[in-house]
Design a protein around this motif. Structure first.
Motif, PDB file in Angstrom:
ATOM      1  N   ILE A 120       0.835  -1.205   0.000  1.00  0.00           N
ATOM      2  CA  ILE A 120       0.000   0.000   0.000  1.00  0.00           C
ATOM      3  C   ILE A 120       0.871   1.257   0.000  1.00  0.00           C
ATOM      4  O   ILE A 120       0.691   2.153  -0.831  1.00  0.00           O
ATOM      5  CB  ILE A 120      -0.947  -0.014   1.214  1.00  0.00           C
ATOM      6  N   LEU A 121       1.835   1.331   0.914  1.00  0.00           N
ATOM      7  CA  LEU A 121       2.685   2.519   0.996  1.00  0.00           C
ATOM      8  C   LEU A 121       3.675   2.582  -0.161  1.00  0.00           C
ATOM      9  O   LEU A 121       4.144   3.676  -0.527  1.00  0.00           O
ATOM     10  CB  LEU A 121       3.445   2.520   2.325  1.00  0.00           C
ATOM     11  N   GLY A 122       3.990   1.436  -0.741  1.00  0.00           N
ATOM     12  CA  GLY A 122       4.918   1.431  -1.870  1.00  0.00           C
ATOM     13  C   GLY A 122       4.398   2.163  -3.085  1.00  0.00           C
ATOM     14  O   GLY A 122       5.182   2.572  -3.950  1.00  0.00           O
ATOM     15  N   HIS A 123       3.088   2.348  -3.154  1.00  0.00           N
ATOM     16  CA  HIS A 123       2.534   3.113  -4.276  1.00  0.00           C
ATOM     17  C   HIS A 123       3.013   4.560  -4.261  1.00  0.00           C
ATOM     18  O   HIS A 123       3.017   5.228  -5.306  1.00  0.00           O
ATOM     19  CB  HIS A 123       1.008   3.068  -4.243  1.00  0.00           C
ATOM     20  N   GLU A 124       3.409   5.060  -3.100  1.00  0.00           N
ATOM     21  CA  GLU A 124       3.902   6.440  -3.030  1.00  0.00           C
ATOM     22  C   GLU A 124       5.193   6.591  -3.823  1.00  0.00           C
ATOM     23  O   GLU A 124       5.391   7.582  -4.527  1.00  0.00           O
ATOM     24  CB  GLU A 124       4.129   6.821  -1.557  1.00  0.00           C
ATOM     25  N   THR A 125       6.068   5.592  -3.714  1.00  0.00           N
ATOM     26  CA  THR A 125       7.351   5.667  -4.410  1.00  0.00           C
ATOM     27  C   THR A 125       7.170   5.660  -5.918  1.00  0.00           C
ATOM     28  O   THR A 125       7.740   6.500  -6.638  1.00  0.00           O
ATOM     29  CB  THR A 125       8.255   4.494  -3.983  1.00  0.00           C
ATOM     30  N   VAL A 126       6.364   4.726  -6.411  1.00  0.00           N
ATOM     31  CA  VAL A 126       6.194   4.628  -7.862  1.00  0.00           C
ATOM     32  C   VAL A 126       5.344   5.773  -8.409  1.00  0.00           C
ATOM     33  O   VAL A 126       5.398   6.075  -9.601  1.00  0.00           O
ATOM     34  CB  VAL A 126       5.564   3.272  -8.249  1.00  0.00           C
ATOM     35  N   ALA A 127       4.553   6.410  -7.552  1.00  0.00           N
ATOM     36  CA  ALA A 127       3.694   7.492  -8.021  1.00  0.00           C
ATOM     37  C   ALA A 127       4.405   8.832  -8.066  1.00  0.00           C
ATOM     38  O   ALA A 127       4.020   9.713  -8.840  1.00  0.00           O
ATOM     39  CB  ALA A 127       2.453   7.606  -7.127  1.00  0.00           C
ATOM     40  N   THR A 128       5.442   9.008  -7.266  1.00  0.00           N
ATOM     41  CA  THR A 128       6.078  10.318  -7.162  1.00  0.00           C
ATOM     42  C   THR A 128       7.524  10.348  -7.643  1.00  0.00           C
ATOM     43  O   THR A 128       8.039  11.409  -7.967  1.00  0.00           O
ATOM     44  CB  THR A 128       6.044  10.811  -5.703  1.00  0.00           C
ATOM     45  N   SER A 129       8.192   9.206  -7.659  1.00  0.00           N
ATOM     46  CA  SER A 129       9.611   9.189  -8.034  1.00  0.00           C
ATOM     47  C   SER A 129       9.772   9.239  -9.543  1.00  0.00           C
ATOM     48  O   SER A 129       8.821   9.034 -10.307  1.00  0.00           O
ATOM     49  CB  SER A 129      10.290   7.927  -7.480  1.00  0.00           C
ATOM     50  N   GLU A 130      10.996   9.528  -9.953  1.00  0.00           N
ATOM     51  CA  GLU A 130      11.311   9.504 -11.376  1.00  0.00           C
ATOM     52  C   GLU A 130      11.082   8.101 -11.925  1.00  0.00           C
ATOM     53  O   GLU A 130      11.349   7.107 -11.260  1.00  0.00           O
ATOM     54  CB  GLU A 130      12.759   9.923 -11.600  1.00  0.00           C
ATOM     55  N   TYR A 131      10.615   8.062 -13.146  1.00  0.00           N
ATOM     56  CA  TYR A 131      10.293   6.766 -13.738  1.00  0.00           C
ATOM     57  C   TYR A 131      11.548   5.922 -13.880  1.00  0.00           C
ATOM     58  O   TYR A 131      12.587   6.375 -14.358  1.00  0.00           O
ATOM     59  CB  TYR A 131       9.633   6.948 -15.094  1.00  0.00           C
ATOM     60  N   ASN A 132      11.448   4.669 -13.448  1.00  0.00           N
ATOM     61  CA  ASN A 132      12.528   3.709 -13.578  1.00  0.00           C
ATOM     62  C   ASN A 132      11.933   2.416 -14.110  1.00  0.00           C
ATOM     63  O   ASN A 132      11.079   1.807 -13.467  1.00  0.00           O
ATOM     64  CB  ASN A 132      13.211   3.474 -12.221  1.00  0.00           C
ATOM     65  N   VAL A 133      12.362   1.990 -15.274  1.00  0.00           N
ATOM     66  CA  VAL A 133      11.730   0.869 -15.936  1.00  0.00           C
ATOM     67  C   VAL A 133      11.925  -0.428 -15.156  1.00  0.00           C
ATOM     68  O   VAL A 133      11.033  -1.294 -15.126  1.00  0.00           O
ATOM     69  CB  VAL A 133      12.254   0.723 -17.385  1.00  0.00           C
ATOM     70  N   ILE A 134      13.072  -0.576 -14.487  1.00  0.00           N
ATOM     71  CA  ILE A 134      13.310  -1.802 -13.727  1.00  0.00           C
ATOM     72  C   ILE A 134      12.386  -1.859 -12.523  1.00  0.00           C
ATOM     73  O   ILE A 134      11.727  -2.875 -12.267  1.00  0.00           O
ATOM     74  CB  ILE A 134      14.784  -1.885 -13.286  1.00  0.00           C
ATOM     75  N   ARG A 135      12.328  -0.748 -11.765  1.00  0.00           N
ATOM     76  CA  ARG A 135      11.470  -0.726 -10.587  1.00  0.00           C
ATOM     77  C   ARG A 135      10.011  -0.905 -10.963  1.00  0.00           C
ATOM     78  O   ARG A 135       9.268  -1.661 -10.317  1.00  0.00           O
ATOM     79  CB  ARG A 135      11.642   0.589  -9.833  1.00  0.00           C
ATOM     80  N   SER A 136       9.596  -0.225 -12.023  1.00  0.00           N
ATOM     81  CA  SER A 136       8.204  -0.318 -12.438  1.00  0.00           C
ATOM     82  C   SER A 136       7.852  -1.732 -12.893  1.00  0.00           C
ATOM     83  O   SER A 136       6.788  -2.258 -12.564  1.00  0.00           O
ATOM     84  CB  SER A 136       7.927   0.683 -13.559  1.00  0.00           C
ATOM     85  N   SER A 137       8.742  -2.367 -13.629  1.00  0.00           N
ATOM     86  CA  SER A 137       8.485  -3.730 -14.117  1.00  0.00           C
ATOM     87  C   SER A 137       8.430  -4.723 -12.970  1.00  0.00           C
ATOM     88  O   SER A 137       7.566  -5.610 -12.936  1.00  0.00           O
ATOM     89  CB  SER A 137       9.562  -4.138 -15.124  1.00  0.00           C
ATOM     90  N   LEU A 138       9.346  -4.580 -12.001  1.00  0.00           N
ATOM     91  CA  LEU A 138       9.326  -5.467 -10.840  1.00  0.00           C
ATOM     92  C   LEU A 138       8.080  -5.233  -9.994  1.00  0.00           C
ATOM     93  O   LEU A 138       7.483  -6.185  -9.467  1.00  0.00           O
ATOM     94  CB  LEU A 138      10.583  -5.245  -9.996  1.00  0.00           C
ATOM     95  N   PHE A 139       7.693  -3.983  -9.855  1.00  0.00           N
ATOM     96  CA  PHE A 139       6.498  -3.665  -9.080  1.00  0.00           C
ATOM     97  C   PHE A 139       5.266  -4.314  -9.707  1.00  0.00           C
ATOM     98  O   PHE A 139       4.472  -4.964  -9.029  1.00  0.00           O
ATOM     99  CB  PHE A 139       6.328  -2.145  -9.019  1.00  0.00           C
ATOM    100  N   ASN A 140       5.103  -4.143 -11.018  1.00  0.00           N
ATOM    101  CA  ASN A 140       3.947  -4.717 -11.710  1.00  0.00           C
ATOM    102  C   ASN A 140       3.941  -6.240 -11.632  1.00  0.00           C
ATOM    103  O   ASN A 140       2.873  -6.862 -11.583  1.00  0.00           O
ATOM    104  CB  ASN A 140       3.941  -4.294 -13.179  1.00  0.00           C
TER     105      ASN A 140
END
Length: 779
Positions: A606-626
């Motif tokens: 739940i709180l991890g959505h803050e990082t992906v919503a506000t931080s600079e886009y990172n394809v590795i982090r976004s892909s792992l998150f999804n």
């Protein structure tokens, strides 16, 4: 009331107040006022508009409108006018009225004169000029100009939708000797066509427009679609072509480059929307359903009053629709469902989805502080709303558990499996309600409300149902129409039904080769996660609803992407069945570890959505998150369900098995399909911009939840009995058919295996009766 306050020249003679003196004082206060206009705006303000001298400056350092040294004088003049309105005699009000009508409108005399010569003659032009001439004399004409939107405060904070007064405009209906004028409200969308303005707003007010990777920030993505909305009130004789021609003249006259967009859908007047034949058909269908419910209730009351019983079949049929008896069924909390805790999981998940859908909808509508939405999505307190899609994964997990558990349980007493019967049971539960809701959306939605933004409701909801209804009721919308499917939540049903129809490919092998099937299911989960990672990586997909549209249709609604949670639930359902009668003994320390791990996973996701919503886009982090977030959520939820069923739930078990959920679950599926209706009804009839804040919105969400519960309860009472009757008729026919086959087999002493088929059908019907309306298969 207004007419009594505006007595015109007659009442002026009764008072000795000097109107010209009041006017002179106000103009003297504003005299010398200068306004500097930034060059990035690209517009020369016509000085005659308010008879106030304005000058344009091209200073590169000026980024925002700067009022000159006499701003205090302007404020004094504004308070002076307010004082006249609040404390003055009628003559004061008359003076102010004349000042803001005749003098202000006359200040546009040059524009009107050029308008008369520069615009092609038409009924629209004639009616507009007539309305202009009568504005200082007749109240109806004044209403038309008063209904126009005026410049509002807070433009730099995102207040870009200037609505005017929709209802005041539509109330105008003038019938003269030679002229008839009816008010027509239109929303005009203005495109500044100036990237410098957007860059200025971002850089000076809300940070840099791009991040180091070159990917646009979330706010720039919002401002790229930035449009000024302006409400205007014009005669019904004016068409879109007339307005576009007049705008062309206005652009040349004021020497600016702004473009506008006008759509016929965003113009409304009294009598424009007439019920279609399709709408009448829907009304008749709903009327018949209501009439049968009323007839059944009256018949039930009659039998109760006369102490009689319904013996004839037609009369017994009516009894099935009695509101009195059906209310008692719905409000009953009795259950012997071994998966009772799933009722609470489904209900609470749906409540979470309703909250999320509400916030997703209000983002489309005007706010005084729209720019703050970019900061709002970065606050930890809002992550519960931003992460609401996790509730859907709870649905998939619960659905997988139900399918596997009930299939294994039914095999205890049944020797054969009817695939057709298996599918029919599911379709009878889903199709009737789904078809009726789609019918309602496709035919009646446009007539339920009105307002400046009601056309958005039509375009977002009814239009897609008119065109794409067939993909929704055939459960293929998530692939055929992923972004414009009928029903916002309809994609979930498509995924769920597709997985249900494919489930026999796992269920049948599960009987003979359980270990191999579990291993194969695990491999399917891994394959799906790999595919999710590949798509996120190659398509540069974001991780939240705010990032990119591609995220929604490519990474959310595809069955091969959403399957892992369902498959994890499927495996869990099998083990829950195998361990149903076993006593599982766990050390307290082990229970604490598992509970702590599960709660930690929930919190981090739940709180991890803050990082992906506000931080600079990172394809590795976004892909792992999804890829990893959804299955992690599902596994943590499986522990909660397991602990609740095996006596390690504690307080959580008391909550999940609360009797209230046994009631709400009976209307849960209908609430899933209908909850958007009250949301779009109230939000779609917005008349003015509001200030966006959580306290106000959560208050409205609670009202929305209450409305959804009431509507779903009534819908269940009226529609659900038809499903019960259809199930009863279908299963009775199946039973009679199998009984005849078995009788013939017994007489011939052949094919005695038919007993198994008879036993299967009979026991399946008994299972349905035991579980009521079998809501566990659906949200």
């Amino acid at each position: 009331m207004l007419q009594s306050l505006i007595p015109f020249e007659t009442n002026l003679k009764k008072f000795s107040f000097d109107c010209e003196g009041i006017q002179s004082n106000i103009y003297s206060l504003a005299k010398g006022l200068t306004v500097k206009v930034p060059s990035c705006v690209g517009i020369n303000i016509h000085a005659s508009l308010y008879r106030i001298p304005l000058r344009s400056t091209s200073s590169s350092n000026d980024g925002m409108a700067v009022i000159g040294t006499n701003v205090r004088q302007l404020a004094v003049s504004q308070w002076y006018i307010v004082a006249l309105l609040l404390f003055g005699q009628p003559a004061f009000v008359t003076c102010v009225y004349r000042l803001f009508t005749s003098k202000m409108l006359n200040g546009l005399g040059d524009f009107v004169e050029n308008f008369q010569n520069g615009v092609t003659s038409s009924d629209c032009k004639k009616d507009l000029l007539y309305t202009w001439d009568r504005a200082t004399e007749d109240l109806w004409a004044l209403k038309m100009w008063d209904a126009w939107a005026k410049p509002q405060t807070g433009i730099l904070t995102g207040n870009s939708m200037h609505l005017g007064n929709f209802d005041e405009c539509l109330s105008v209906n003038y019938r003269g000797n030679t002229t008839e004028i009816q008010g027509q409200y239109c929303s005009v969308f203005i495109n500044p066509n100036n990237d410098d303005l957007i860059d200025f707003l971002i850089t000076n007010l809300h940070g840099t427009p791009t991040n180091p990777s070159g990917k646009k920030s979330g706010l720039v993505n919002i401002l790229d679609k930035f449009r000024l909305s302006w409400g205007i009130c014009i005669p019904t004789s004016c068409s879109r072509q007339n307005l576009m021609e007049m705008w062309g003249f206005t652009k040349n006259y004021f020497n600016h480059s702004w473009d506008i967009e006008i759509k016929d859908d965003f113009c409304d007047y009294e009598g424009k929307h007439q019920l279609s034949d399709f709408a009448y058909f829907t009304i008749i269908v709903l009327g018949v359903l209501c009439s049968v419910a009323v007839a059944g209730t009256l018949y039930h009351i009659y039998l109760s009053a006369t102490n009689k019983t319904a013996k004839e079949k037609p009369k017994s049929f009516l009894m099935e629709f009695s509101l009195y008896s059906n209310v008692k069924k719905i409000l009953s909390t009795k259950t012997n469902d071994p998966l009772q805790c799933l009722n609470a999981v489904r209900v609470l998940s749906l409540f979470w989805i309703i909250v999320r859908h509400y916030f997703m909808l209000i983002f489309y509508f005007p706010h005084l502080n729209s720019m703050d939405l970019n900061e709002w999505k970065g606050e930890y307190g809002n992550m519960f709303i931003l992460s609401g899609s996790m509730a859907v994964d709870s649905f998939f997990t619960a659905s997988g558990i139900t399918v596997a558990y009930l299939f294994m349980k039914n095999r205890e007493t049944e020797d054969s499996f009817s695939l057709f019967h298996y599918y029919m049971h599911k379709l009878l539960k889903v199709m009737p309600t789904l078809v009726l809701v789609v019918l309602l959306y496709a035919s009646l939605l446009a007539y339920l409300g009105n307002g400046p933004f009601w056309p958005i409701i039509y375009n977002l909801f009814q239009k897609d149902c008119e065109n794409n209804w067939w993909s929704t009721i055939t459960f293929m919308a998530n692939y055929i129409h992923p972004t414009n499917h009928c029903l916002t939540q309809g994609w979930y049903l498509s995924v769920d039904i597709q997985l249900f129809f494919l489930s026999p490919l796992l269920l049948l092998p599960l009987l003979k080769w359980p270990k191999a099937t579990i291993i194969g299911t695990s491999l399917l989960i891994i394959a799906s996660l790999i595919q999710c990672f590949i798509e996120s990586w190659t398509m540069n997909l974001g991780s939240t609803h705010f990032d990119e549209n591609a995220f929604f249709h490519a990474n959310i609604v595809a069955t091969h992407i959403r399957a892992p949670c369902w498959l994890i639930g499927f495996i869990m359902g099998y083990f829950l069945y195998k361990l149903r009668d076993d006593t599982i003994r766990l050390k307290p320390s082990t229970v604490i570890i598992f509970w702590s791990a599960s709660l930690f996973v929930f919190l981090i996701i739940i709180l991890g959505h803050e990082t992906v919503a506000t931080s600079e886009y990172n394809v590795i982090r976004s892909s792992l998150f999804n890829t990893l977030v959804r299955p992690s959520w599902s596994i943590a939820l499986c522990w909660v369900i397991f602990a609740s069923m095996k006596g390690y739930g504690g307080v959580a078990n008391k909550i999940l098995t609360a009797p209230i959920f046994n009631i709400i679950i009976k209307i849960n599926f209908n609430m899933f399909l209908l909850h958007v209706l009250p949301q779009i009804y109230f939000i779609g009839q917005t008349r003015m911009s509001t200030y966006f804040n959580n306290a106000h919105n959560m208050y409205l969400v609670l009202a929305d939840l209450a409305g959804a519960l009431v509507i779903s309860f009534v819908w269940t009472l009226i529609v659900e009995p038809w499903i019960w009757v259809m199930e009863s008729v279908y299963f009775d026919k199946k039973t009679l058919k199998e009984q005849k086959i078995c009788t013939i087999s017994l007489l011939q002493k052949e094919n005695s295996e038919k007993f198994g088929d008879l036993k299967y059908v009979t026991n399946e019907k008994a299972l349905l009766n035991e579980n009521g309306t079998s809501e566990r298969d659906n949200p």
